[in-house]
Design an enzyme around this catalytic site. Structure first.
Site, PDB file in Angstrom:
ATOM      1  CG  HIS A   1      16.339  52.309  71.424  1.00  0.00           C
ATOM      2  ND1 HIS A   1      16.997  51.106  71.536  1.00  0.00           N
ATOM      3  CD2 HIS A   1      17.289  53.223  71.081  1.00  0.00           C
ATOM      4  CE1 HIS A   1      18.289  51.292  71.270  1.00  0.00           C
ATOM      5  NE2 HIS A   1      18.495  52.573  70.988  1.00  0.00           N
TER       6      HIS A   1
ATOM      7  CD  GLU B   1      15.906  47.850  72.744  1.00  0.00           C
ATOM      8  OE1 GLU B   1      15.966  46.642  72.433  1.00  0.00           O
ATOM      9  OE2 GLU B   1      15.662  48.756  71.926  1.00  0.00           O
TER      10      GLU B   1
ATOM     11  NE  ARG C   1      23.149  52.911  60.197  1.00  0.00           N
ATOM     12  CZ  ARG C   1      22.916  54.216  60.079  1.00  0.00           C
ATOM     13  NH1 ARG C   1      23.404  54.895  59.060  1.00  0.00           N
ATOM     14  NH2 ARG C   1      22.183  54.874  60.972  1.00  0.00           N
TER      15      ARG C   1
ATOM     16  CB  CYS D   1      21.653  52.683  72.531  1.00  0.00           C
ATOM     17  SG  CYS D   1      21.160  54.401  72.385  1.00  0.00           S
TER      18      CYS D   1
HETATM   19  N1  PCA Z   1      20.770  56.444  70.174  1.00  0.00           N
HETATM   20  C1  PCA Z   1      21.933  55.752  69.669  1.00  0.00           C
HETATM   21  C2  PCA Z   1      23.075  56.243  70.530  1.00  0.00           C
HETATM   22  C3  PCA Z   1      22.565  57.436  71.264  1.00  0.00           C
HETATM   23  C4  PCA Z   1      21.113  57.426  71.050  1.00  0.00           C
HETATM   24  O1  PCA Z   1      20.297  58.182  71.571  1.00  0.00           O
HETATM   25  C5  PCA Z   1      21.782  54.232  69.654  1.00  0.00           C
HETATM   26  O2  PCA Z   1      20.651  53.740  69.516  1.00  0.00           O
HETATM   27  O3  PCA Z   1      22.775  53.527  69.766  1.00  0.00           O
END
Ligand code: PCA
Length: 213
Positions: free
Chosen positions: A166, A81, A91, A144
């Site tokens: 991610h 990111e 959401r 996140c």
């Molecule tokens: N993914 C979610 C929150 C926790 C996770 O592992 C997100 O992308 O916000």
């Protein structure tokens, strides 16, 4: 020995596992060269507690670098990111039932923080390890992104580099669905390559990592 704190999230949204935690727990205790070691910890998937949990870990462990990871359902690769934004817009409810809509992560905070990790070098390292990776231009607006923003906010100006990655769903989570996934072993290999490069690269490389909308 310096500590590189690596976090993953607990499961959310009815999924029994969260690949981010399943992957980083396998990297707990791994050495990064001769001077650093990974410490892996799990964060709750809740707006009210995740950031607090992370800042407590930073106070306790005094890490020299922090990389938070989470599941990005729909991601097809290791997504490093670039930017955290000052907005919560959920959401779905989080694990405590909270669903903030259009609230600030930090009232009166800057609109966004850029990661302080060498993201292009990290993407290159993951690809060289044989795993798909890219720069991502948004970490979403759920827990996140909130954790990523709070992390950058807490460490701004400290000299401790930090950021967010991610990861995709696991193959067993997408059975019968037309959704991308990545095997756990590949996620672990990719994260390891990314973290090692983040720790060792003195600065970023100048590779194209942008996107035409
Ligand atoms: N993914 C979610 C929150 C926790 C996770 O592992 C997100 O992308 O916000």
């Amino acid at each position: 020995m310096q500590i590189v704190l690596l976090t993953g999230f607990e499961p959310f949204d009815q999924d029994p596992v969260n690949p981010s935690w399943e992957a980083v727990r396998q990297l707990d205790g791994v050495q990064l060269g001769s001077d650093a070691q990974i410490v892996a910890r799990r964060l709750p998937c809740a707006f009210a507690t995740a950031g607090e949990c992370l800042t407590r870990l930073i106070d306790e462990l005094r890490p020299a670098m922090v990389i938070a990871t989470g599941l990005g359902p729909g991601r097809s690769d290791i997504s490093v990111e670039r930017v955290a934004i000052n907005i919560n817009d959920a959401r779905i409810p989080d694990n405590l039932g909270d669903q903030p809509i259009d609230t600030a992560v930090v009232a009166d905070g800057p609109a966004a923080y850029f990661t302080t990790l060498p993201i292009k070098a990290m993407v290159k390292a993951v690809r060289e390890a044989g795993i798909a990776a890219s720069v991502s231009q948004t970490a979403g607006t759920f827990v996140c992104n909130q954790v990523f923003y709070l992390l950058q906010h807490a460490l701004a100006g400290s000299g401790v580099r930090s950021g967010f990655i991610h990861v995709p769903l696991l193959p067993e989570q997408v059975m019968g669905l037309q959704r991308p996934s990545m095997a756990l072993g590949a996620i672990v290999t990719g994260l390891h390559a990314a973290v090692l490069m983040a720790w060792q690269a003195p600065e970023d490389v100048k590779d194209a990592g942008g996107q035409v909308s």
